[in-house]
Design an enzyme around this catalytic site. Sequence first.
Site, short mmCIF file in Angstrom:
data_model
loop_
_atom_site.label_atom_id
_atom_site.label_comp_id
_atom_site.label_asym_id
_atom_site.label_seq_id
_atom_site.Cartn_x
_atom_site.Cartn_y
_atom_site.Cartn_z
N ASN A 60 0.80 -1.22 0.00
CA ASN A 60 0.00 0.00 0.00
C ASN A 60 0.84 1.28 0.00
O ASN A 60 0.33 2.34 -0.30
CB ASN A 60 -0.95 -0.01 1.19
N SER A 72 -10.60 -4.75 1.77
CA SER A 72 -11.26 -3.67 2.51
C SER A 72 -12.14 -2.87 1.56
O SER A 72 -11.75 -2.60 0.43
CB SER A 72 -10.19 -2.75 3.10
N GLY A 73 -13.30 -2.46 2.02
CA GLY A 73 -14.23 -1.71 1.17
C GLY A 73 -13.79 -0.29 0.85
O GLY A 73 -13.88 0.16 -0.30
N HIS A 74 -13.28 0.42 1.87
CA HIS A 74 -13.08 1.87 1.65
C HIS A 74 -11.91 2.21 0.75
O HIS A 74 -11.72 3.37 0.38
CB HIS A 74 -13.00 2.61 2.99
N THR A 112 -25.29 -8.53 14.10
CA THR A 112 -26.18 -8.22 12.98
C THR A 112 -25.39 -7.59 11.85
O THR A 112 -24.57 -6.69 12.07
CB THR A 112 -27.29 -7.27 13.47
N CYS A 136 -1.44 5.41 8.48
CA CYS A 136 -1.37 4.87 9.83
C CYS A 136 -0.08 5.26 10.52
O CYS A 136 0.00 5.31 11.73
CB CYS A 136 -1.49 3.36 9.82
C1 PLP Z 1 -5.93 -0.06 4.39
C2 PLP Z 1 -5.24 -1.37 4.46
C3 PLP Z 1 -5.61 -2.34 5.41
C4 PLP Z 1 -6.62 -2.07 6.48
O1 PLP Z 1 -7.95 -1.98 6.00
P1 PLP Z 1 -9.06 -1.26 6.92
O2 PLP Z 1 -10.34 -1.55 6.21
O3 PLP Z 1 -8.71 0.19 6.95
O4 PLP Z 1 -9.00 -1.91 8.26
C5 PLP Z 1 -4.95 -3.54 5.37
N1 PLP Z 1 -4.01 -3.81 4.46
C6 PLP Z 1 -3.64 -2.92 3.53
C7 PLP Z 1 -2.60 -3.29 2.52
C8 PLP Z 1 -4.24 -1.66 3.50
O5 PLP Z 1 -3.84 -0.77 2.58
#
Ligand code: PLP
Length: 383
Positions: A154, A202-204, A240, A327
Amino acid sequence: MEKRFVYADNAATTRVSDAAFEAALPYLRENFGNPSSIHSKGMAASRAVLEARQRIADAIGAKVNEVYFTSGGSEADNWALLSAAQAGARKHKKHIITTSIEHHAVLNTCKYLETLGFEVTYLPVSSEGIVNVQDLKKALRDDTCLVSVMLANNEIGTLQPVSEISVLCREKGVLLHTDAVAAIGHDEIDVKTLGADMLSVSGHKIHAPKGIGFLYAKRGTPLCSMINGGGQEKGLRAGTENVPAIAALGTAVCEACSDIKAKNEYITPLRDMLIDGLLKTEGAYLNGSRTMRTDGNVNISFSGVEGESMILMLDMNGICASSGSACTSGALEPSHVLTAIGCERSLARGSLRLTINEENTAEDIRYMLKVIPEVITRLRTLR
Ligand SMILES: *Cc1c(COP(=O)(O)O)cnc(C)c1O
């Protein structure tokens, strides 16, 4: 050049897409039922959950009962590692292999497992940020219960040879997990050709809301109970379901996994234009690989500047970017990923990560290529 707003921090999070937003809405309003209720409102909600699970399974080449919803990428990573560790411990296999450039969701779960008596090998990576398959082969032991290697990093966007690694793991009967959070939508993902037993998303990061994600676990993979309670997610992850977010995730995963080639063909030239332009600045160095890199990732270190001030000054000019990962950028320590690729401390602290996507334009790139060098020059003269 007129001031613009340019969002170039898509590895931190993305805008919720219109389609994902629309998909969530009915489940916040008229179809507000609990999927566990057997009346019509409940059934509408449970149909939405099943439909999203099916769409996700289809998008990654999995079966519908191999997809488990979680609160995001971190939970999916935790669940995968804790599951493999628990299953391993039962067979007296307490050795785990991972890499030094994983997300903290993986690294800190490994640290936690070390306190429970597990031994963890953190594989080094090359100066481009790629793990060596031969190193991994040598690290595999009879008591290894899990290998966890991310599909794409990332911070620096490097792609890892996960399918090659899967061959070694299969031979040894070792579970393989891959964090695909930074890869999905940028690279084709088919769990069968990839050969991973578990995969986190991850969705976001792909235009769904925050707080939703999923873990793929191949049929037969031993999963531990993540949240105790009701029977949701086969009784392994109670609570839920977040129906609106799940519906949005189904749509977002579909969108992310379709037309990847076309998106790559649009984004890669923009990324290269940005890299080439920024490297013309004196004292600029590219972090990561030139070729084994996700389509929208740019990570460049500038000598003699401090990351935090660079981000703040870019923000004043309408550019949202990041230094290291979101982070770690709160802390003054250089990113563990840049440290692992041998980037020296001062350069690691002057790193700039720009992550663009299909919403960015050539005009955005030209704007960044004008503003960023000016900001660098200004910061250097202020020192
Ligand atoms: C953002 C990220 C995560 C964490 O995902 P969250 O939905 O924010 O908990 C884990 N691994 C990688 C490589 C990421 O970029």
